[in-house]
Design an enzyme around this catalytic site. Structure first.
Site, PDB file in Angstrom:
ATOM      1  N   CYS A 113     -77.866  48.005 -76.782  1.00  0.00           N
ATOM      2  CA  CYS A 113     -77.987  49.331 -76.805  1.00  0.00           C
ATOM      3  C   CYS A 113     -77.445  50.564 -77.691  1.00  0.00           C
ATOM      4  CB  CYS A 113     -77.980  49.921 -75.342  1.00  0.00           C
ATOM      5  SG  CYS A 113     -78.863  49.062 -73.982  1.00  0.00           S
ATOM      6  N   HIS A 250     -77.820  57.690 -76.105  1.00  0.00           N
ATOM      7  CA  HIS A 250     -78.767  56.796 -75.504  1.00  0.00           C
ATOM      8  C   HIS A 250     -79.449  56.967 -74.172  1.00  0.00           C
ATOM      9  CE1 HIS A 250     -79.989  52.947 -74.322  1.00  0.00           C
ATOM     10  NE2 HIS A 250     -79.119  52.606 -73.582  1.00  0.00           N
ATOM     11  N   ASN A 280     -85.205  52.899 -70.123  1.00  0.00           N
ATOM     12  CA  ASN A 280     -84.054  52.589 -71.241  1.00  0.00           C
ATOM     13  C   ASN A 280     -84.559  51.540 -72.291  1.00  0.00           C
ATOM     14  OD1 ASN A 280     -82.042  51.298 -72.444  1.00  0.00           O
ATOM     15  ND2 ASN A 280     -80.901  51.131 -70.747  1.00  0.00           N
TER      16      ASN A 280
HETATM   17  N1  ACO Z   1     -84.945  49.831 -55.366  1.00  0.00           N
HETATM   18  C1  ACO Z   1     -84.729  50.252 -54.381  1.00  0.00           C
HETATM   19  N2  ACO Z   1     -83.237  49.752 -53.792  1.00  0.00           N
HETATM   20  C2  ACO Z   1     -82.444  49.241 -54.831  1.00  0.00           C
HETATM   21  C3  ACO Z   1     -82.842  48.904 -56.000  1.00  0.00           C
HETATM   22  C4  ACO Z   1     -84.303  49.363 -56.415  1.00  0.00           C
HETATM   23  N3  ACO Z   1     -84.906  49.122 -57.499  1.00  0.00           N
HETATM   24  N4  ACO Z   1     -82.007  48.474 -56.818  1.00  0.00           N
HETATM   25  C5  ACO Z   1     -80.923  48.279 -55.865  1.00  0.00           C
HETATM   26  N5  ACO Z   1     -81.243  48.912 -54.735  1.00  0.00           N
HETATM   27  C6  ACO Z   1     -80.393  49.130 -53.536  1.00  0.00           C
HETATM   28  C7  ACO Z   1     -79.114  48.022 -53.472  1.00  0.00           C
HETATM   29  O1  ACO Z   1     -79.522  46.865 -52.889  1.00  0.00           O
HETATM   30  C8  ACO Z   1     -78.336  48.620 -52.467  1.00  0.00           C
HETATM   31  O2  ACO Z   1     -78.425  48.665 -51.285  1.00  0.00           O
HETATM   32  P1  ACO Z   1     -77.504  48.404 -50.078  1.00  0.00           P
HETATM   33  O3  ACO Z   1     -76.528  49.609 -50.249  1.00  0.00           O
HETATM   34  O4  ACO Z   1     -78.329  48.264 -48.840  1.00  0.00           O
HETATM   35  O5  ACO Z   1     -76.533  47.095 -50.777  1.00  0.00           O
HETATM   36  C9  ACO Z   1     -78.394  50.183 -52.696  1.00  0.00           C
HETATM   37  O6  ACO Z   1     -79.868  50.362 -53.648  1.00  0.00           O
HETATM   38  C10 ACO Z   1     -77.627  50.539 -53.912  1.00  0.00           C
HETATM   39  O7  ACO Z   1     -77.232  49.608 -55.256  1.00  0.00           O
HETATM   40  P2  ACO Z   1     -76.249  49.940 -56.141  1.00  0.00           P
HETATM   41  O8  ACO Z   1     -76.410  48.863 -57.076  1.00  0.00           O
HETATM   42  O9  ACO Z   1     -74.876  50.032 -55.714  1.00  0.00           O
HETATM   43  O10 ACO Z   1     -76.875  51.394 -56.851  1.00  0.00           O
HETATM   44  P3  ACO Z   1     -76.043  52.064 -57.877  1.00  0.00           P
HETATM   45  O11 ACO Z   1     -76.025  53.585 -57.086  1.00  0.00           O
HETATM   46  O12 ACO Z   1     -74.864  51.659 -58.582  1.00  0.00           O
HETATM   47  O13 ACO Z   1     -77.328  52.331 -59.041  1.00  0.00           O
HETATM   48  C11 ACO Z   1     -77.714  51.352 -61.057  1.00  0.00           C
HETATM   49  C12 ACO Z   1     -77.768  51.107 -59.757  1.00  0.00           C
HETATM   50  C13 ACO Z   1     -79.075  52.460 -61.404  1.00  0.00           C
HETATM   51  C14 ACO Z   1     -78.253  50.281 -62.092  1.00  0.00           C
HETATM   52  C15 ACO Z   1     -76.463  52.190 -61.758  1.00  0.00           C
HETATM   53  O14 ACO Z   1     -75.428  51.249 -61.504  1.00  0.00           O
HETATM   54  C16 ACO Z   1     -76.624  52.412 -63.040  1.00  0.00           C
HETATM   55  O15 ACO Z   1     -77.109  53.148 -63.592  1.00  0.00           O
HETATM   56  N6  ACO Z   1     -75.738  51.537 -63.785  1.00  0.00           N
HETATM   57  C17 ACO Z   1     -75.632  51.871 -65.263  1.00  0.00           C
HETATM   58  C18 ACO Z   1     -76.760  50.881 -65.871  1.00  0.00           C
HETATM   59  C19 ACO Z   1     -77.121  51.362 -66.966  1.00  0.00           C
HETATM   60  O16 ACO Z   1     -77.555  52.422 -67.294  1.00  0.00           O
HETATM   61  N7  ACO Z   1     -77.060  50.534 -67.979  1.00  0.00           N
HETATM   62  C20 ACO Z   1     -77.435  50.500 -69.160  1.00  0.00           C
HETATM   63  C21 ACO Z   1     -76.476  51.079 -70.113  1.00  0.00           C
HETATM   64  S1  ACO Z   1     -76.246  49.821 -71.169  1.00  0.00           S
HETATM   65  C22 ACO Z   1     -77.803  49.460 -71.813  1.00  0.00           C
HETATM   66  O17 ACO Z   1     -78.308  50.502 -71.930  1.00  0.00           O
HETATM   67  C23 ACO Z   1     -78.045  47.919 -71.866  1.00  0.00           C
END
Ligand code: ACO
Length: 323
Positions: A113, A250, A280
């Site tokens: 990325c 990004h 993304n």
């Molecule tokens: N739909 C519904 N529920 C979901 C989904 C989904 N697609 N995915 C996860 N959940 C649930 C999980 O199972 C969890 O449930 P639980 O609490 O019952 O266990 C709950 O949602 C929370 O999950 P988390 O993984 O803790 O969610 P979080 O708030 O961390 O958000 C996310 C996840 C969006 C991936 C976040 O961590 C994030 O944005 N991280 C950065 C990732 C990123 O942007 N990467 C790109 C940068 S680098 C690059 O571009 C390659």
């Protein structure tokens, strides 16, 4: 006199197929509400069957060349940032070169990325060294092809697309009032390789593999490192947050974009946001955002843009450019 890489043209291409969050609800256990709340994403584009990363790159390159008013033969280097090439080799850049008839040399840069800021920094170095006069810099990806459809935490976040810019060598006074790239900052830390990776490859599994991400950890690193790299590059240019007209980040996640801007003390009215429409798109996300902002006539000559990105590696960096 200082040789500067001046931005002459911007263009993009998005595959025709738009995938709304509602469509993903039918494919995996997710909801439009969850995806919007956690990532800001509402829709993304997916390449059609048989439509390759190079096809997206060629469309975007043609648009950027038309915007710059240059013929392909006037280009003497093509740098493509991608982690989803058509084939292991040759590079996507040489496929673009063959299709368009650009001169000079062509190669790919892989920094996931962060790829576009790495490619821009590389092109800037070639221009400053006098090794290239006009460089086509492209970010192009088909991340839909490396999604794990069993992993709802990642498969809802990514999309396909391409963006391109044309940089041309020009003379500046060596001051931060010059047009062109004023500073770049690149970083990587391979100790974090397990936070975001693809679980296959040529030498390991002889398969393509799928994307694996520890989202929470990536999020934590992203906000801290993006603000830090942007401030480092601005300082190298002798500028501060108040001098920034536009952050073009990004586009991974609206919460990362917002928190990074807050950390830098830049209001959201000075941030380009396209993640809601593209998801993304990895190395394509910044040039796509640049191109959409240009179409919306947000940019004015003399304005200062800061592009910042982070991705697998971890690799991160930024580019400060005056229009
Ligand atoms: N739909 C519904 N529920 C979901 C989904 C989904 N697609 N995915 C996860 N959940 C649930 C999980 O199972 C969890 O449930 P639980 O609490 O019952 O266990 C709950 O949602 C929370 O999950 P988390 O993984 O803790 O969610 P979080 O708030 O961390 O958000 C996310 C996840 C969006 C991936 C976040 O961590 C994030 O944005 N991280 C950065 C990732 C990123 O942007 N990467 C790109 C940068 S680098 C690059 O571009 C390659």
């Amino acid at each position: 006199m200082t040789r500067r890489a001046i931005l002459r043209g911007i263009g993009h291409y998005l595959p025709a197929r738009i995938v709304e969050n509602a469509e993903l609800e039918k494919r995996v256990d997710t909801s439009d509400e969850w995806i919007r709340a956690r990532s800001g994403i509402e829709r993304r584009h997916f390449a059609a069957e048989g439509e390759l990363t190079s096809d997206l790159a060629i469309h975007a390159a043609r648009a950027a060349l038309a915007d710059a008013g240059f013929e392909p033969a006037e280009i003497d280097a093509v740098v493509v940032a991608t982690s989803t090439p058509d084939t292991t080799f040759p590079s996507v850049a040489t496929i673009v070169q063959g299709a368009l008839g650009t001169g000079g040399f062509a190669f790919d840069v892989q920094a996931v990325c962060a790829g576009f800021v790495y490619a821009m920094s590389t092109a800037n170095a070639f221009i400053q060294a006098g090794q290239a006069q006009r460089v086509l810099v492209i970010g192009a990806e088909t991340f839909s092809r490396i999604m794990n459809w069993e992993d709802r935490t990642t498969c809802v976040l990514f999309g396909d697309g391409a963006g391109a810019v044309v940089l041309e060598a020009g003379d500046g006074a060596g001051a931060n009032t010059d047009a062109g790239i004023l500073a770049t900052d690149l970083n990587s830390d391979g100790r974090f390789r397990d936070l975001l990776y693809v679980d296959g490859g040529v030498s390991s599994t002889q398969t393509t593999g799928v994307l694996v991400m520890q989202g929470k950890e990536v999020f934590r690193h992203a906000v801290e490192k993006l603000a830090q790299t942007a401030e480092t590059a601005l300082a190298a240019a002798g500028l501060g947050a108040d001098d920034v007209d536009w952050i073009v980040p990004h586009q991974a996640n609206s919460r990362i974009i917002t928190r990074t801007a807050q950390k830098m003390g830049v209001g959201m009215d000075r941030v380009v946001m396209t993640v809601q429409d593209h998801g993304n798109t990895s190395a394509a996300s910044i040039p796509l955002a640049l191109s959409v902002a240009k179409e919306q006539q947000l940019f004015k000559p003399g304005q200062v843009l800061v592009m910042e990105a982070i991705g697998g590696g971890l690799a991160w960096g930024s580019v400060v450019l005056r229009l």
